[in-house]
Design an enzyme around this catalytic site. Structure first.
Site, mmCIF file in Angstrom:
data_model
loop_
_atom_site.group_PDB
_atom_site.id
_atom_site.type_symbol
_atom_site.label_atom_id
_atom_site.label_comp_id
_atom_site.label_asym_id
_atom_site.label_seq_id
_atom_site.Cartn_x
_atom_site.Cartn_y
_atom_site.Cartn_z
ATOM 1 N N TYR A 190 24.205 53.406 37.868
ATOM 2 C CA TYR A 190 24.473 53.152 39.305
ATOM 3 C C TYR A 190 25.486 51.674 39.438
ATOM 4 O O TYR A 190 25.145 51.143 38.783
ATOM 5 C CB TYR A 190 23.075 53.007 40.127
ATOM 6 C CG TYR A 190 22.305 54.238 40.097
ATOM 7 C CD1 TYR A 190 23.033 55.619 40.367
ATOM 8 C CD2 TYR A 190 21.063 54.170 39.765
ATOM 9 C CE1 TYR A 190 22.269 56.567 40.288
ATOM 10 C CE2 TYR A 190 20.302 55.609 39.777
ATOM 11 C CZ TYR A 190 20.889 56.769 39.993
ATOM 12 O OH TYR A 190 20.217 57.712 39.968
ATOM 13 N N HIS A 244 24.390 54.875 45.372
ATOM 14 C CA HIS A 244 23.133 54.102 45.292
ATOM 15 C C HIS A 244 23.090 52.906 46.272
ATOM 16 O O HIS A 244 22.601 51.663 45.898
ATOM 17 C CB HIS A 244 22.906 53.824 44.024
ATOM 18 C CG HIS A 244 21.376 54.337 43.587
ATOM 19 N ND1 HIS A 244 20.178 53.104 43.328
ATOM 20 C CD2 HIS A 244 20.676 55.423 43.479
ATOM 21 C CE1 HIS A 244 19.107 53.901 43.023
ATOM 22 N NE2 HIS A 244 19.454 55.255 43.086
ATOM 23 N N GLU A 268 26.840 60.436 47.660
ATOM 24 C CA GLU A 268 25.765 60.119 47.922
ATOM 25 C C GLU A 268 25.229 58.634 48.288
ATOM 26 O O GLU A 268 25.743 57.773 47.617
ATOM 27 C CB GLU A 268 24.436 60.730 46.648
ATOM 28 C CG GLU A 268 23.189 60.231 47.016
ATOM 29 C CD GLU A 268 22.300 60.729 45.693
ATOM 30 O OE1 GLU A 268 22.872 61.549 45.014
ATOM 31 O OE2 GLU A 268 21.316 60.201 45.614
ATOM 32 N N GLU A 371 18.561 68.766 43.684
ATOM 33 C CA GLU A 371 18.681 67.628 42.339
ATOM 34 C C GLU A 371 17.928 68.309 41.421
ATOM 35 O O GLU A 371 16.652 68.789 41.436
ATOM 36 C CB GLU A 371 18.279 66.243 42.757
ATOM 37 C CG GLU A 371 18.615 65.315 41.657
ATOM 38 C CD GLU A 371 18.529 63.776 41.946
ATOM 39 O OE1 GLU A 371 17.799 63.572 43.094
ATOM 40 O OE2 GLU A 371 18.877 63.137 41.454
#
Ligand code: MG
Length: 438
Positions: A190, A244, A268, A371
């Site tokens: 991330y 993130h 996301e 997911e």
């Protein structure tokens, strides 16, 4: 009677209806005898690996009839265990497990302060276990009780990534060869692409020396990665990326704008939950689809984004938001406003949460994508009937209830390990030592 005695009297919990009335209602509606919750067990395990899993087993008065739910919380594990053991259990024993909605509402109000992460985990575990019991008693999978299958399988997205764009391409092609149509790609972990190496750059004297995140560097690095993947793999694969929550307002808007030409399936958590108002700015400037809500715990975080159609996918975690009961309501809200679901899994999540998501996914018209989560072989042994991923689809066992059991003996042989740093989530920092939101 003095005031103290009066107050003590007021909190004694009385049955809602008499036993005779309950028996009569049960006889007329199901033909089955009334059911009560006989015992409640909190089961923890490391899943034969690094996990910190918490499950709740609700045992009923009918011999052999029980349900299992997930209270997964990797970061405040023991707080959730205590909340289940010391606060939910004494309250829940003796109640009627068939009244899921009533139990959910009263368990929510039981803590007076509500919608916090720990009680959401507690509610989730109770709620999943109650749906498991109801399904087993009805001899139906939970999705049948939620309206039946709305699709034949549940597509899942794969997780891939690499340190370079070439490595990312290799892993993308591997996923496509394994049957996945949707693949999330990260340039390392991330925030990858936005990091200055350990000790490098101009640091404050005596300050933080670890890898340092820079928003602008990240916004500059990610679009070229996806341009490269589109040039090599074409526009067929559905590509996803997880920010993130690492970006602040206009940097988030700018990244969404720059990603428009590569036609992402979704981006996301481009913003942290504290800054969700910026989704309106993103909407005004581009069409890059937004998936949001992994760390949401309060309905007020979700509702304005859905009703103003500011996002495209809601991706709460079922075990973090109160279980199947509130998540099913959320999917209905999403359906009305044309928002789709992409419930969170992956990482430290567990097979019970995964299958709870599956039952909602397969029975909902608002479903978008699920997911994925891969587990080591011992987890498949520990959870007979757990979900299986084959060629990009998640399948349940189709057995009554959630369709998954828990081998308690095997769970006990794999207890929780020491919880380092109190279980703290390892946050990133910028070059001057400021914490970056995860
Ligand atoms: Mg995420």
């Amino acid at each position: 009677m003095n005031r103290r005695e009066l107050l003590q009297g007021a909190v004694v919990s009385l049955p809602l209806i008499s036993v005779a009335t309950a028996q009569e209602i049960a006889r007329k509606s199901t033909g089955l005898p009334p059911l009560t919750i006989k015992d409640v067990k909190v089961i923890t395990t490391n899943g034969g690996s690094h996990y910190r899993w918490i499950f709740l087993k609700i045992i009923t008065s009918e011999p052999g009839l029980y349900g299992i739910g997930s209270a997964n919380n990797n970061y405040e594990t023991m707080a959730v265990v205590a909340a289940l053991e010391d606060h939910l259990k004494p309250w829940l024993i003796g109640k009627d497990p068939s009244r899921i909605e009533d139990l959910w509402q009263s368990a929510q109000m039981r803590t007076y302060w509500r919608n916090g992460p720990v009680n959401n985990n507690v509610l989730s575990a109770m709620d999943m276990a109650l749906w498991d019991i109801k399904g087993k008693r009805a001899n139906m999978p939970v999705y049948e009780m939620l309206g039946g299958k709305a699709r034949d399988g549940v597509p899942v997205y794969d997780h891939q990534g690499g340190k370079t764009k070439e490595e990312c391409l290799d892993t993308l092609q591997k996923s496509l060869a394994n049957g996945f149509s949707h693949v999330r790609i990260q340039l390392g972990g991330y925030g990858g692409g936005g990091f200055t190496a350990q000790g490098e750059g101009n640091r404050p004297e005596g300050g933080y020396q670890g890898v340092a995140f820079d928003e602008q560097q990240y916004v500059d690095a990610i679009p070229p990665l996806f341009e490269f993947l589109r040039a090599k793999a074409g526009f067929g694969p559905k590509l996803l990326h997880d920010v993130h929550s690492h970006l602040s307002g206009m940097n988030a808007v700018e990244l969404a704008r720059r990603l428009q030409p590569v036609q992402m399936f979704f981006v996301e958590d481009i913003l942290p939950p504290e800054q969700i108002a910026y989704y309106r700015n993103i909407r005004e400037i581009c069409t890059t689809p937004q998936a949001v809500g992994e760390v949401f715990s309060h309905p007020f975080e979700v509702v304005p984004l859905v009703q103003d159609r500011l996002i495209d996918f809601i991706r709460c975690r079922v075990a973090a938001t109160g279980g199947i009961t509130p998540i099913k309501k959320l999917t209905t809200l999403c359906e009305i406003y044309g928002v789709r679901t992409a419930f969170q899994e992956g990482g430290e999540n567990d097979p019970i949460n995964q299958i709870a998501s599956y039952h909602v996914d397969i029975s909902s018209s608002a479903f978008g994508i699920q997911e994925e989560n891969h587990f080591p072989p011992i987890v498949h042994e520990m959870f007979p009937g757990m979900g299986e991923i084959r060629k990009g689809y998640l399948y349940g066992s189709d057995k009554p209830g959630l369709g998954v059991d828990l081998n308690e003996e095997l769970a006990a042989k794999n207890p929780l390990g020491p919880i380092k740093d109190g279980g703290a989530y390892p946050t990133d920092r910028t070059i001057d030592g400021t914490v970056v939101k995860p």
